[in-house]
Each structure stands twice: as C-alpha cells, then as structure tokens.
Write an enzyme that holds these catalytic residues in place. Structure first.
Site, short mmCIF file in Angstrom:
data_model
loop_
_atom_site.label_atom_id
_atom_site.label_comp_id
_atom_site.label_asym_id
_atom_site.label_seq_id
_atom_site.Cartn_x
_atom_site.Cartn_y
_atom_site.Cartn_z
CB SER A 68 -16.60 -4.95 0.20
OG SER A 68 -16.06 -3.94 -0.57
CG ASP A 280 -17.05 -0.96 -2.86
OD1 ASP A 280 -17.77 0.01 -2.52
OD2 ASP A 280 -16.33 -1.57 -2.06
CG ASP A 282 -18.92 -1.89 1.26
OD1 ASP A 282 -18.29 -1.77 0.20
OD2 ASP A 282 -18.36 -1.97 2.37
CG ASP A 284 -15.89 0.74 1.42
OD1 ASP A 284 -15.97 0.22 0.29
OD2 ASP A 284 -15.35 0.17 2.40
CD GLU A 374 -6.19 0.74 0.22
OE1 GLU A 374 -5.32 0.05 0.78
OE2 GLU A 374 -7.36 0.35 0.02
CB ALA A 375 -4.19 2.62 -6.70
NE ARG A 502 -0.22 -5.94 0.23
CZ ARG A 502 -1.49 -6.30 0.00
NH1 ARG A 502 -1.95 -6.45 -1.24
NH2 ARG A 502 -2.30 -6.53 1.01
N GLY A 505 -4.15 -9.78 2.00
CA GLY A 505 -4.82 -9.87 3.30
C GLY A 505 -6.22 -10.46 3.17
NE ARG A 511 -4.26 -8.72 -3.67
CZ ARG A 511 -5.26 -9.39 -4.22
NH1 ARG A 511 -5.18 -9.82 -5.45
NH2 ARG A 511 -6.35 -9.67 -3.52
C1 16G Z 1 -9.40 -4.69 2.01
C2 16G Z 1 -9.13 -3.31 2.48
C3 16G Z 1 -8.61 -2.44 1.36
C4 16G Z 1 -7.41 -3.09 0.71
C5 16G Z 1 -7.71 -4.50 0.32
C6 16G Z 1 -6.44 -5.20 -0.09
C7 16G Z 1 -10.39 -2.02 4.11
C8 16G Z 1 -11.73 -1.48 4.47
N1 16G Z 1 -10.34 -2.70 2.99
O1 16G Z 1 -10.45 -4.73 1.09
O2 16G Z 1 -8.25 -1.21 1.89
O3 16G Z 1 -7.02 -2.37 -0.42
O4 16G Z 1 -8.24 -5.21 1.43
O5 16G Z 1 -6.71 -6.53 -0.40
O6 16G Z 1 -9.41 -1.85 4.80
P1 16G Z 1 -5.53 -7.55 -0.53
O7 16G Z 1 -4.80 -7.60 0.79
O8 16G Z 1 -6.18 -8.83 -0.90
O9 16G Z 1 -4.64 -7.04 -1.62
MG MG Z 2 -16.14 -1.83 -0.07
#
Ligand code: 16G
Ligand code: MG
Length: 547
Positions: A68, A280, A282, A284, A374-375, A502, A505, A511
């Site tokens: 991505s 971005d 890819d 999406d 998402e924002a 949080r 992920g 963050r």
């Molecule tokens: C991933 C998620 C995106 C989310 C981001 C948060 C998918 C396809 N992509 O890129 O939705 O906003 O993680 O990242 O689900 P973070 O957990 O590092 O804040």
């Molecule tokens: Mg992407």
C-alpha cells in the site's frame, strides 16, 4: 493428502526456507514488512489460500501482493475472501501460525488447519493472484504461485492490478450478487464508467462544477490503471495524471503523505482552486485537496467524502420513497465536526467502530445502505440484498411519479459505479465527481458544508504497545490503569476537546489523537496526552516534546 503435504514441506525447505527467528503477524493489512524477508511468507500464504478456497467449497480466493502506502523497499500480502471482503478473523490466526511455523513443522501446521476447519481435501481450489508495481512484487508472486500449485490449487494470475480490482474480480468469479460483471480489467471499467457516464448525461458541466481533476497517482498502480480507464471516460471527465510511475513510489506523494503531512504532493503543478485527487500506492484510498488563491492547502479527507456521499444518498432515498435505511460508519479518527454534521444536519445515523476496513465494512452491511469511510480515505458504500432488490425493481416501475422514478433510477445506476467489495480510489473518485456534478458544486462549496475541528496526531514509542487495551471502538482505554482518568482530566481543560490513544496495528508504536477548538489547543492536548502515555505505558527514550 499426506504426499502433497510432505512435498510442500520439501519444496518449502529447498526453495523458500524460513529466514530468521523473527515472528510476523497477520494484522489489519495482512503481512507487511521489508520485501526481502517475505519469500517464505508468500510461499506459505499461497498454501493457506488453497486451504481457504477448499474450506469455502472451492470458491475463488484472492491473494494480493502490496504494501500500500509503505516505502518502496517494503512489501506485503493479504487474502481476500469469496465475497470480495477481507479474510475472516479466525483465519488471520491460522495465517500467523503458518507463517511462523519452523520449516520442519510446516506439514503439521497445515494439517492442524485442515483438521480444525474440517476441510475436505478433495475440493478443488482456485486462487486469484494480483500484485502492485513494486520491483519486489514479481518474485513474491512467484513464491505464492509455487505455494498454490505445490498444494494442488489452480491459479488465476492477474499480474499488476489495484487492490480493489482484485477484490472485485474475486466477487465476480464467485458470482456474488447481480451487481458484478466480467472478472477482467475491461469488464470492471466498462461497468463502472458506463454507469458514471449515464449519470452525467450529455452535460458534463453543471453550475460551478467543472469536469476536470488533477490526479496524483503516488507513482503506484492507480495512475497506471486509470490510464487504461481513461479510454472509457472520453469527455465525461478530464483527468490529468501526475506521479504516474515515473517517480519513486509513495515518495512525497500519494494519499497517505498528504493526509499526514497536510501539504500538497510533489510532482503535481500548483493551480489555484483546481480540484485534485490523491490515491495511495495500491489505489484503495483516496483524498481530495486544493490550493486556494492565497497558496493555502485544503484537505478534503475520508470524512468529507463520507458526508458528501451520505447527504446525496439520503436525498435520493427520500425522493425514491422506498423506506430504505441509510447508515454511516466511522472510526474514532473521524473529525468531531463531521460526526455532528452527519447526525444533526443530515440526520443520518452514525456508528463508530475500531480502526481497520474489515470492521467498518461489516458494520456498514447491517444497514440497507451503508456508507463507510476512515478519515484516511478508505471507504465505500454497501447495499443489502433487500435494498438491491427494492431499488432494481422500482427503477423499472414506469407507473411511479416522474420524480420518484428518476431518484430510483439514479440510485440503481449509482450502484453500478460503486465497488461494493472494498474502498476503491478509482470508483470512489467517480462517485464524488457524480455528486459534485449533480449538486453543481465547486470544491470550495463542498468544503463549506462544515468546518473541521483542529486536530493533531502524535506517535509514542513504548516497550510493548500491547499494554494499551481499548474498548468502545477504541475511544476508551482500559489498561494501563489510570491512563483513561488522566486523559479525561486533560480533555476537560480544552473547549471541544477530545482525545484517545490506541496501539497501532501496523507499526510498533502507540498513536495519540486530539482535537480542540484551536490548533494550538489541539497541539497542546495531544502533547499532554502523549506525555501521560509515555509515563504510564512504558515509553522508550525521552518524553514527547513539541515538534
Ligand atoms: C491498515 C488498514 C487501515 C487502517 C490502518 C491503521 C486495511 C485494508 N487497512 O492500513 O484501514 O486505517 O491500518 O493503521 O484494513 P494503524 O493501526 O497503524 O493506525
Ligand atoms: Mg492502500
């Protein structure tokens, strides 16, 4: 079965041995790390995809190779389930377990999954493979294909595609809903662009709307594919492509860069008040921006796109008189102003869910028509089977009053512009353009619908980010003890203050998000919250300081 599995183990050991003791996690965006560490992971994900297909009675499964918005040296992979949606959460655990099994336990790790899921070995398997434009992607695709074939699965190799195109192809092959067409690039473009042109009619201009956009393709797959799509668009929309692959992928350009840095990308000429789109790597994710006559940068992010689309759909639903229920899904990152605009002005019910497309998508599907964003610009619209049936049959009912019939036909055609499987930058752009055209709006008119609350995001490095546990769609922090109380106390000192923390992920950090009535307040609140996170959650290095 025993023969195949022991051969799989042998080929893995010879060609794709596991490297290093490092553990890797199938997270919100699948596996993602430096490309050179991924060969064996791709081989194994190929094996898992075959099992997933068998467990779904032989339905096609997608395997997308992309990282991505990450820098070019990274890569990653994620699996797509038969409806074109993200891999089911239970299987994410299998993916993690299989990727981290030692070479010698690869066979037993596979057999455990076969047993746990009561998989019928005789069922045929089909895996659709796609890749983004990274230099490492072809080699990784080869590893995945070897895995799939060694495991006895059939491969549909789509080569370079956007992530949402692969989601769409998987849904088409599995014949999900009548809304899909040919599982080919041409079929995809024909379907969404024919509908787009129909909505536009023979008048691409309307009021203050000008049918022209500047497109920042992040030097990724988006620009490359849109170039093919332009052949179908003709004069309905002029798209000037920039960052179309001649520069470095995601470097100072693309949706993530401009959302995080709050500035225009390099590589796109500055033209006052021109409507610009940024996707971005890819394709999406999508955001819009413009630069005003005073050189000020204005971002119109996922929240803005969601409100624009929901407002328009709400109007069509009312006019069509079908009694369908519309809902909008956001995450805690949604700007507070967007949430009040949606619920108070548009009167659309809003739900909040944890970060990650799969959470938003599942929630959206609970409504007749669900809009989620998402924002950061990931999002789409979903229609339930019931809503699809109502809309399609009403659109053919010539006895309806003209206004009502027109609204219903518009809804039916709009459904064809939408890639309902997942957020799709190209399709989302065409939906936004459709709404702006219908409203006769310039980008400033769109922005004028509400004023964002100033906000700030910060990262805190901690020893182990898992010490932070959250609830209530990540808006409340339950551990470490006392952290939420401290956040509550800090927030009280700021008018319109809101803050949450949080664990990421995708990165090894925590963050912090804060918003308040002024930028200075939002900055101060974010910094104060980051300091208590550092203090109570095992921060590493010196406490956060203002940038
Ligand atoms: C991933 C998620 C995106 C989310 C981001 C948060 C998918 C396809 N992509 O890129 O939705 O906003 O993680 O990242 O689900 P973070 O957990 O590092 O804040
Ligand atoms: Mg992407």
């Amino acid at each position: 079965m025993a023969d195949v599995v022991s051969n799989v183990k042998k080929v893995g050991l010879e060609k794709y041995p596991r490297q290093g003791p490092r553990n890797i996690q199938y997270g919100t965006a699948g596996f993602r790390t430096r490309a050179e560490d991924l060969d064996y992971v791709l081989y194994r994900v190929g094996l898992l995809a075959v099992l997933r297909s068998k467990s779904k009675g032989g339905a096609a499964i997608g395997l997308m190779i992309t990282a991505s918005h990450n820098p070019e040296p990274d890569n990653g992979v994620k699996l797509i389930d038969p409806f074109g949606e993200m891999l089911q959460q239970r299987w994410e655990k299998f993916a993690t377990r299989l990727a981290n099994a030692s070479d010698t336990e690869l066979d037993s790790a596979l057999l455990e999954i076969v047993e746990a899921e009561s998989i019928s070995w005789e069922t045929q398997a089909l895996v659709c493979v796609g890749q983004d434009t990274r230099p490492s992607s072809p080699g990784l695709a080869q590893a995945a294909v070897t895995g799939i074939r060694t495991m006895g699965g059939k491969v549909n190799d789509y080569g370079i595609v956007t992530t949402p195109m692969l989601h769409y192809f998987v849904a088409c092959i599995n014949n999900i809903g009548s809304a899909y067409s040919e599982p080919t690039e041409d079929g995809y473009f024909k379907k969404i662009i024919t509908a787009f042109k129909k909505l536009r009619g023979d008048k691409p201009e309307n009021g203050k709307y000008v049918p022209s956009v500047m497109f920042d393709g992040a030097n990724g797959v988006g620009a490359m594919k849109l170039e093919a799509g332009l052949l179908h668009l003709h004069d309905s929309l002029q798209v000037q492509l920039y960052n179309n692959g001649t520069g470095q992928l995601n470097y100072k350009c693309g949706a993530d860069y401009i959302k995080v840095q709050q500035c225009a990308p390099v590589g796109v000429p500055q033209k006052s008040n021109a409507r610009c789109v940024s996707v971005d790597g890819d394709a999406d994710r999508i955001v819009y921006y413009y630069i005003d006559t005073h050189d000020k940068f204005h971002l119109l992010d996922g929240d803005r796109i969601a409100t624009l689309i929901a407002g328009y759909l709400m109007e069509l639903i009312k006019k069509s008189d079908l009694g369908l229920q519309l809902g909008l899904v956001q995450t805690a990152y949604a700007n507070g102003s967007s949430t009040s605009y949606i619920s108070k002005t548009l009167k659309v019910p809003v739900a909040c869910v944890p970060t990650g497309v799969k959470h938003l998508h599942h929630k959206a599907m609970e409504y007749d028509i669900g809009v989620y964003f998402e924002a950061n610009g990931h999002g789409t619209v979903t229609f339930s089977d019931f809503a699809t049936r109502c809309i399609c049959s009403a659109a053919e009912d010539l006895s309806l009053p003209a206004d009502q019939l027109h609204a219903t036909e518009t809804l039916a055609t709009l459904m064809d512009v939408i890639n309902q499987t997942v957020g799709d930058a190209i399709s989302d752009m065409l939906i936004v353009e459709t709404v702006l055209h219908a409203r006769g709006w310039s980008i400033e008119d769109w922005e004028a619908t509400y004023t964002d609350l100033p906000n700030r995001q910060l990262k805190v490095v901690v020893k182990d980010r898992r010490v932070i546990e959250t609830t209530d769609a990540e808006r409340v922090c339950v551990t470490p003890a006392g952290l939420q109380d401290q956040i509550n106390m800090l927030v009280k000192n700021f008018p319109n203050g809101r803050s949450f923390v949080r664990p990421s992920g995708t990165e090894d950090i925590v963050r912090v998000y804060a918003e308040a009535d002024t930028q200075a307040s939002a900055d101060r609140l974010a910094l104060q919250v980051a300091s208590v996170v550092h203090q109570l959650a095992g921060g590493i290095g010196s406490p956060p300081v203002p940038e």
